[in-house]
Scaffold this motif. Sequence first.
Motif, PDB file in Angstrom:
ATOM      1  N   TYR A  46     -52.538   1.955-171.797  1.00 18.32           N
ATOM      2  CA  TYR A  46     -53.839   1.883-171.119  1.00 18.32           C
ATOM      3  C   TYR A  46     -53.932   0.672-170.200  1.00 18.32           C
ATOM      4  O   TYR A  46     -54.708   0.666-169.242  1.00 18.32           O
ATOM      5  N   LEU A  47     -53.145  -0.354-170.459  1.00 21.74           N
ATOM      6  CA  LEU A  47     -53.193  -1.559-169.626  1.00 21.74           C
ATOM      7  C   LEU A  47     -52.726  -1.301-168.202  1.00 21.74           C
ATOM      8  O   LEU A  47     -53.243  -1.899-167.260  1.00 21.74           O
ATOM      9  N   THR A  48     -51.763  -0.406-168.046  1.00 19.40           N
ATOM     10  CA  THR A  48     -51.232  -0.157-166.708  1.00 19.40           C
ATOM     11  C   THR A  48     -52.209   0.633-165.837  1.00 19.40           C
ATOM     12  O   THR A  48     -52.065   0.655-164.632  1.00 19.40           O
ATOM     13  N   LYS A  49     -53.184   1.276-166.467  1.00 15.51           N
ATOM     14  CA  LYS A  49     -54.198   1.986-165.682  1.00 15.51           C
ATOM     15  C   LYS A  49     -55.248   1.021-165.140  1.00 15.51           C
ATOM     16  O   LYS A  49     -55.910   1.314-164.157  1.00 15.51           O
ATOM     17  N   ALA A  50     -55.443  -0.107-165.790  1.00 14.00           N
ATOM     18  CA  ALA A  50     -56.475  -1.064-165.395  1.00 14.00           C
ATOM     19  C   ALA A  50     -55.892  -2.385-164.899  1.00 14.00           C
ATOM     20  O   ALA A  50     -56.613  -3.363-164.773  1.00 14.00           O
ATOM     21  N   SER A  51     -54.599  -2.423-164.619  1.00 13.73           N
ATOM     22  CA  SER A  51     -53.982  -3.645-164.107  1.00 13.73           C
ATOM     23  C   SER A  51     -52.739  -3.286-163.310  1.00 13.73           C
ATOM     24  O   SER A  51     -52.220  -2.174-163.419  1.00 13.73           O
ATOM     25  N   ARG A  52     -52.263  -4.244-162.520  1.00 13.44           N
ATOM     26  CA  ARG A  52     -51.083  -4.003-161.701  1.00 13.44           C
ATOM     27  C   ARG A  52     -50.444  -5.346-161.330  1.00 13.44           C
ATOM     28  O   ARG A  52     -51.085  -6.386-161.424  1.00 13.44           O
ATOM     29  N   VAL A  53     -49.218  -5.261-160.891  1.00 17.18           N
ATOM     30  CA  VAL A  53     -48.508  -6.442-160.424  1.00 17.18           C
ATOM     31  C   VAL A  53     -49.078  -6.800-159.062  1.00 17.18           C
ATOM     32  O   VAL A  53     -49.216  -5.936-158.186  1.00 17.18           O
ATOM     33  N   GLY A  54     -49.425  -8.055-158.887  1.00 14.53           N
ATOM     34  CA  GLY A  54     -50.017  -8.495-157.628  1.00 14.53           C
ATOM     35  C   GLY A  54     -48.988  -9.075-156.687  1.00 14.53           C
ATOM     36  O   GLY A  54     -48.292  -8.360-155.994  1.00 14.53           O
ATOM     37  N   TYR A  55     -48.840 -10.367-156.705  1.00 13.02           N
ATOM     38  CA  TYR A  55     -47.975 -11.055-155.761  1.00 13.02           C
ATOM     39  C   TYR A  55     -47.308 -12.225-156.470  1.00 13.02           C
ATOM     40  O   TYR A  55     -47.698 -12.628-157.556  1.00 13.02           O
ATOM     41  N   ILE A  56     -46.278 -12.766-155.822  1.00 12.57           N
ATOM     42  CA  ILE A  56     -45.572 -13.934-156.342  1.00 12.57           C
ATOM     43  C   ILE A  56     -45.848 -15.091-155.392  1.00 12.57           C
ATOM     44  O   ILE A  56     -45.676 -14.975-154.181  1.00 12.57           O
ATOM     45  N   LYS A  57     -46.304 -16.195-155.969  1.00 11.44           N
ATOM     46  CA  LYS A  57     -46.577 -17.380-155.161  1.00 11.44           C
ATOM     47  C   LYS A  57     -46.056 -18.590-155.929  1.00 11.44           C
ATOM     48  O   LYS A  57     -46.490 -18.845-157.045  1.00 11.44           O
ATOM     49  N   ALA A  58     -45.136 -19.302-155.339  1.00 12.51           N
ATOM     50  CA  ALA A  58     -44.545 -20.506-155.917  1.00 12.51           C
ATOM     51  C   ALA A  58     -43.982 -20.243-157.311  1.00 12.51           C
ATOM     52  O   ALA A  58     -44.166 -21.032-158.232  1.00 12.51           O
ATOM     53  N   GLY A  59     -43.319 -19.105-157.467  1.00 13.44           N
ATOM     54  CA  GLY A  59     -42.680 -18.784-158.735  1.00 13.44           C
ATOM     55  C   GLY A  59     -43.602 -18.197-159.784  1.00 13.44           C
ATOM     56  O   GLY A  59     -43.162 -17.863-160.879  1.00 13.44           O
ATOM     57  N   THR A  60     -44.866 -18.057-159.470  1.00 10.31           N
ATOM     58  CA  THR A  60     -45.822 -17.509-160.421  1.00 10.31           C
ATOM     59  C   THR A  60     -46.161 -16.079-160.016  1.00 10.31           C
ATOM     60  O   THR A  60     -46.567 -15.830-158.877  1.00 10.31           O
ATOM     61  N   LEU A  61     -45.992 -15.167-160.944  1.00 13.08           N
ATOM     62  CA  LEU A  61     -46.346 -13.770-160.724  1.00 13.08           C
ATOM     63  C   LEU A  61     -47.798 -13.583-161.143  1.00 13.08           C
ATOM     64  O   LEU A  61     -48.191 -13.966-162.240  1.00 13.08           O
ATOM     65  N   TYR A  62     -48.591 -13.000-160.265  1.00 10.75           N
ATOM     66  CA  TYR A  62     -50.004 -12.775-160.545  1.00 10.75           C
ATOM     67  C   TYR A  62     -50.213 -11.310-160.915  1.00 10.75           C
ATOM     68  O   TYR A  62     -49.883 -10.418-160.132  1.00 10.75           O
ATOM     69  N   LEU A  63     -50.733 -11.091-162.110  1.00  9.92           N
ATOM     70  CA  LEU A  63     -51.124  -9.756-162.543  1.00  9.92           C
ATOM     71  C   LEU A  63     -52.612  -9.598-162.261  1.00  9.92           C
ATOM     72  O   LEU A  63     -53.409 -10.471-162.609  1.00  9.92           O
ATOM     73  N   LEU A  64     -52.983  -8.500-161.647  1.00 10.63           N
ATOM     74  CA  LEU A  64     -54.365  -8.259-161.278  1.00 10.63           C
ATOM     75  C   LEU A  64     -54.980  -7.279-162.271  1.00 10.63           C
ATOM     76  O   LEU A  64     -54.495  -6.165-162.419  1.00 10.63           O
ATOM     77  N   ALA A  65     -56.033  -7.694-162.935  1.00 14.13           N
ATOM     78  CA  ALA A  65     -56.711  -6.864-163.931  1.00 14.13           C
ATOM     79  C   ALA A  65     -58.072  -6.445-163.403  1.00 14.13           C
ATOM     80  O   ALA A  65     -58.760  -7.217-162.742  1.00 14.13           O
ATOM     81  N   ASP A  66     -58.463  -5.201-163.715  1.00 16.15           N
ATOM     82  CA  ASP A  66     -59.745  -4.676-163.246  1.00 16.15           C
ATOM     83  C   ASP A  66     -60.906  -5.047-164.152  1.00 16.15           C
ATOM     84  O   ASP A  66     -62.047  -5.015-163.726  1.00 16.15           O
ATOM     85  N   GLN A  67     -60.621  -5.361-165.416  1.00 16.81           N
ATOM     86  CA  GLN A  67     -61.686  -5.628-166.388  1.00 16.81           C
ATOM     87  C   GLN A  67     -61.348  -6.896-167.169  1.00 16.81           C
ATOM     88  O   GLN A  67     -60.181  -7.233-167.363  1.00 16.81           O
ATOM     89  N   ALA A  68     -62.391  -7.555-167.651  1.00 11.96           N
ATOM     90  CA  ALA A  68     -62.198  -8.801-168.392  1.00 11.96           C
ATOM     91  C   ALA A  68     -61.466  -8.555-169.708  1.00 11.96           C
ATOM     92  O   ALA A  68     -60.645  -9.374-170.133  1.00 11.96           O
ATOM     93  N   ALA A  69     -61.731  -7.425-170.364  1.00 14.12           N
ATOM     94  CA  ALA A  69     -61.060  -7.129-171.633  1.00 14.12           C
ATOM     95  C   ALA A  69     -59.566  -6.920-171.418  1.00 14.12           C
ATOM     96  O   ALA A  69     -58.739  -7.362-172.229  1.00 14.12           O
ATOM     97  N   VAL A  70     -59.199  -6.255-170.334  1.00 20.52           N
ATOM     98  CA  VAL A  70     -57.784  -6.041-170.019  1.00 20.52           C
ATOM     99  C   VAL A  70     -57.121  -7.378-169.687  1.00 20.52           C
ATOM    100  O   VAL A  70     -55.996  -7.648-170.119  1.00 20.52           O
TER     101      VAL A  70
END
Length: 153
Positions: A46-70
Amino acid sequence: MPLRDIRHLIGASSELEAVRKNAQRQAALQRAYQDYCDSTATGLAYLTKASRVGYIKAGTLYLLADQAAVAAKLRQLLPRLLPVLSKLDAEVTGIKVVLQANFPPQQHTNQMKKNPLPVDSIQQFENLSQSVHDPALKSALARLARNQRKERE
């Protein structure tokens, strides 16, 4: 000009080479993220439906979540998820979860209802604006009376 496949155009263009490589890397990270969530015994698909891989900046991968619980659940998984994703891409040295809602903010439904002033009150504001000596206050009171008259009409 003959039609060409977009993949061929992007692959052939030296200007778009960096974009193509970045898109492929991000797609590979998204697949690895989905595979990890789908394959865990606790059922995190269920996490992959409400989140996705965002971008990489300075070695940090940002995961983007749609909801606070996720986002909270993903933060708990970071210690187990980091080795999986850093093995795939050596540039990933850390992961951060960012809450990024996709829906527009709700409008305020209980807005104040404007009631126009009674005519005698408007007249009192006009009289007061003429008797006041401060020019800023005088113009503010006159403007208030004028706007209230317009609302009454």
